[in-house]
Enzyme design. Structure first.
Site, PDB file in Angstrom:
ATOM      1  N   GLU A 175      -6.824  18.248  18.540  1.00  0.00           N
ATOM      2  CA  GLU A 175      -7.107  17.869  19.928  1.00  0.00           C
ATOM      3  C   GLU A 175      -8.597  17.658  20.165  1.00  0.00           C
ATOM      4  OE1 GLU A 175      -5.895  20.702  22.958  1.00  0.00           O
ATOM      5  OE2 GLU A 175      -6.492  19.353  24.577  1.00  0.00           O
ATOM      6  N   LYS A 217      -3.688  15.004  19.622  1.00  0.00           N
ATOM      7  CA  LYS A 217      -3.616  15.245  21.080  1.00  0.00           C
ATOM      8  C   LYS A 217      -4.899  14.730  21.731  1.00  0.00           C
ATOM      9  CE  LYS A 217      -3.016  18.911  24.530  1.00  0.00           C
ATOM     10  NZ  LYS A 217      -2.283  20.107  24.886  1.00  0.00           N
TER      11      LYS A 217
END
Ligand code: 5MM
Length: 336
Positions: A175, A217
């Protein structure tokens, strides 16, 4: 198909998405303070288990990211939290970074920490039932930011984390979040986010990561919250797709967006348009925290015993996002 790829597909397939319930105690306390609920381990558990016991878990949620406190808790339904989640068919996951700290020699920027002792912690989380993990690098856009130093050091940490996670038999969520805060244009967000994601994959490849067992992400491409030049949803989708097409290797099975401060409906609508126009091989779904929980938390705080009412609100959001992950959402369904 590798075992890691199977886990990733189990989490992301058929319109399913991820519930990001991994707020650290600091963040969860801020969220609970806002709705005048005491931030105790019992209350944090109560709200979260209410969501995990919802009907939509079975059809909409492929994975839940937990915080260390929660993965070690036993629910009031008598099961451990990972067991409760697994029973719905969703995969339990765990946030394993220990937070973003000031980056030496660029003190306005952050470096995410948590590599020390990670191999041992991963072993423990696997035993508790986790099959995927999350690590978030965070970047701001400013005149000189994100700096090369922040981009390189966070990418390096994300790659070392991913290697250890795959070694332990789990899927890493990578992420890199380029924050919405600031006056920057969407074009700047596109340029910087592309640079950040490309560097992450360069490092993942150096560290021999099996890309078929990774979930990315990222943020969507948006103008900064203080920008005077906001862009239309269609353009958010086209710029987001443009960014991902040029920065993400084809082997990656799926992309699960963070909501990043967008409103619940905005995050759903943007995901829907992205999927309507998705001409890539990537599954595009959601890994939302605030955009899945905000209304449910507000409702719950008014009467923490109204489990059904809270679940109805969460179920609706999860259903809307699962429709959006298939490009089947509409305003009409939203307001039904
Ligand atoms: C759930 O929130 C996470 C916050 O963690 P910290 O408490 O350690 O800051 C966060 O990483 C989250 O998973 C992602 O940002 C996605 O959440 P949003 O709300 O942006 O969809």
């Amino acid at each position: 198909m590798s075992e890691l790829n199977k886990i990733a597909l189990k989490i992301l397939s058929n319109g399913k998405g991820i519930l990001a319930a991994d707020e650290s105690n600091g963040t969860m306390t801020k969220r609970l303070d806002k709705v005048n609920i005491k931030s105790s381990p019992e209350n944090r558990l109560l709200f979260r288990e209410t969501l995990f016991a919802s009907n939509s878990m079975k059809d909409c949620i492929g994975g839940v990211i937990l915080f260390d406190e929660t993965i070690n808790q036993t629910s009031n339904y008598g099961k451990t939290i990972p067991a409760m989640i697994s029973e719905t068919g969703a995969v339990p996951g765990i946030k394993v970074d220990t937070g973003a700290k000031d980056l030496a020699n660029s003190l306005d920027e952050k470096i995410t920490e948590g590599l020390d002792g990670l191999r041992e912690r991963l072993k423990k989380y696997y035993e508790l039932g986790a099959r995927f993990t999350k690590w978030r690098g965070v970047y701001s856009i400013g005149e000189k930011y994100p700096s090369e130093l922040a981009i390189n050091s966070n990418a390096h940490a994300l790659a070392r984390y991913s290697a250890l996670v795959q070694e332990s038999g789990m899927v890493p969520i990578v992420e890199p979040e380029v924050l919405m805060d600031g006056e920057h244009s969407a074009e700047e967000c596109l340029i910087k986010t592309s640079e950040v994601i490309k560097k992450c994959f360069e490092e993942l490849i150096i560290h021999k990561i099996d890309l078929t067992g990774v979930i990315l992400k990222p943020n969507m491409i948006l103008a900064g919250t203080k920008s005077k030049n906001k862009i239309h949803n269609e353009e958010v989708a086209s710029k987001t797709l443009e960014c991902l097409k040029k920065s993400v290797p084809n082997e990656v099975p799926g992309i699960a967006f963070l909501s990043g401060g967008q409103s619940e409906v905005e995050a759903t609508e943007n995901l829907n348009i992205i999927n309507r126009n998705n001409d890539t091989n990537f599954i595009m779904t959601y890994s939302y925290g605030r955009a899945l929980q905000q209304s449910a938390l507000k409702f719950w705080s008014k009467d923490i015993k109204d489990i059904k009412g809270t679940q109805n609100i969460f179920n609706h959001r999860a259903k809307m996002n699962t429709l959006a992950a298939q490009g089947k959402w509409s305003n009409e369904l939203e307001n039904k």
